[in-house]
Design an enzyme around this catalytic site. Structure first.
Site, PDB file in Angstrom:
ATOM      1  CE  LYS A  44       4.172 -12.225   2.796  1.00 38.13           C
ATOM      2  NZ  LYS A  44       5.187 -11.493   2.017  1.00 38.13           N
ATOM      3  CB  SER A  66       6.221  -9.762   5.722  1.00 37.78           C
ATOM      4  OG  SER A  66       5.609  -9.579   4.474  1.00 37.78           O
ATOM      5  CB  SER A  94       5.006  -8.021   1.795  1.00 41.93           C
ATOM      6  OG  SER A  94       6.072  -8.919   1.581  1.00 41.93           O
TER       7      SER A  94
END
Length: 407
Positions: free
Chosen positions: A94, A149, A91
């Protein structure tokens, strides 16, 4: 004619020697084995850190497959282990998604979520709790991305941005504009997907670009927030334990974000930014192998400690590729002949510093050995020498472990 030929050969020889000299002296210090470079045996042979008076030894117990310490203000890289090693980012990717899409939508605009918006959310994904048929402000969706997340929030925002595949393609273009060449985007949320890779260097570049955006800086520095539900609101806490101070950790002094991640394939990943005494440092850690609980946070914290003790003393081993803000919040490579200063947002308190882009070219071969670097330099020197000779002739003719974050 014989004199011309002799002069031509002399010019070629001089050009070759001159260019070879430039090429060899331009090879990063780590490609040489001379004094002044400390290569600690314990973290691994592919560690680069410059020795200088007053610079402490690197911390013990660094088990990550790749990591990097850099100065967010100047772009100087202070130390690194295999910074261009391509690994699954989880993640932390991101951050690139936010750099790409966050500037496009006003925080107060509202999206009513459809079934299509939530199609394709991967099994086992971390979720913030976005529900079909409900209306969410864009700011709430971004808090869902940064704090929890939430892959569900990413899917909704990607739908707003033209769709999943279009967003992945745009993220890939954004990475290239930022000078991040190690990243291949397959899934905008960082979910394990074959072929999806990034590096400690690239993730640091994304975080640095993001911190120049006040909204990004505020979201990534938020430890907890209220998130709307059908029954009212719920409290969400940031999964970044270094920021939230959870799971046996206390908040790192001066922490201002940025993003953590975890998947089965990637292991634990983390980009951490902290600010002390007017300096903002970035540390990226990918896939610690020690098996110790909270390893990714402990290793990031020890590297930040080292960085704050070393900044201003350590001779940089390299520099982040020069970038600057471009229209509509996008980013682009800045001309290497100019230095560009832009504001560095540092979180919810509204304090600001500056990012000064640097003109040094990024070393994309930090994990290669000196023989490879010398060979590459020799080939480059030969090519430039031949080009110089041809130009001279033309001129003559003209003149005559356990999850520690999210999934």
């Amino acid at each position: 004619m014989a004199t011309d030929a002799l002069n031509s050969r002399k010019a070629a020889a001089v050009a070759a020697l001159a260019v070879a000299g430039i090429s060899l002296t331009s090879i990063p210090a780590a490609a040489h084995t001379g004094a002044g470079i400390r290569r600690p045996a314990s973290p691994g042979a592919d560690v680069r850190v410059a020795a200088a008076p007053g610079v402490p030894e690197l911390p013990d117990g660094l088990s990550a497959r790749s990591w990097m310490v850099s100065d967010a203000d100047t772009g100087d890289i202070l130390a690194a282990k295999a910074p261009h090693r391509r690994l699954p980012p989880a993640s932390t990717l991101k951050t690139l998604f936010a750099v790409t899409a966050l500037p496009k939508f006003p925080a107060g605009s509202v999206r009513e979520v459809s079934a299509e918006d939530l199609e394709g959310v991967g099994d086992g994904s971390s979720l913030v709790g976005v529900e079909e048929g409900e209306r969410y402000r864009v700011a709430d969706l971004w808090r869902g991305v940064f704090l929890r997340s939430g892959n569900d929030a990413v899917h909704v925002l990607a739908s707003m941005n033209g769709g999943w595949d279009a967003t992945a393609q745009e993220m890939q273009k954004t990475a290239r504009k930022l000078g991040a060449r190690d990243t291949t985007v397959k899934s905008p949320d960082g979910y394990d997907t074959p072929g999806q890779l990034s590096s400690a260097y690239d993730l640091t570049v994304f975080a640095r670009a993001g911190l120049a955006n006040p909204d990004f800086a505020q979201y990534c520095a938020t430890a907890s927030a209220r998130f709307p539900t059908r029954d009212g609101v719920t409290q969400i806490v940031n999964t970044n334990r270094m920021l939230a101070g959870s799971h046996g950790l206390t908040p790192y002094p001066g922490i201002i974000g940025v993003k953590n991640g975890y998947t089965t394939h990637a292991g634990n990943t983390l980009i951490a930014a902290a600010r002390r005494d007017g300096r903002t440092l970035l540390v990226t850690v990918m896939n610690p192998r020690s098996g110790e609980y909270n390893a990714v946070y402990k290793e990031a914290g020890s590297l930040l400690d080292w960085g704050f003790e070393s900044v201003g003393k350590a001779r940089p081993i390299d520099a982040l590729r020069t970038v600057r803000s471009a229209p509509e919040g996008r980013t682009a490579i800045a001309p290497e002949s100019r230095a560009v200063r832009r504001p560095l947002a540092t979180g919810t308190r509204g304090t600001t510093g500056t990012i000064t882009t640097v003109t040094a070219k990024a070393d994309r071969g930090t994990s290669k050995n000196s023989a490879t670097a010398l060979w590459s330099g020799g080939v480059g020197a030969l090519a430039l020498a031949l080009a110089g000779t041809l130009a001279w002739r033309r001129h003559g003719r003209r003149r005559g472990g356990p999850p520690e974050g999210d999934a």
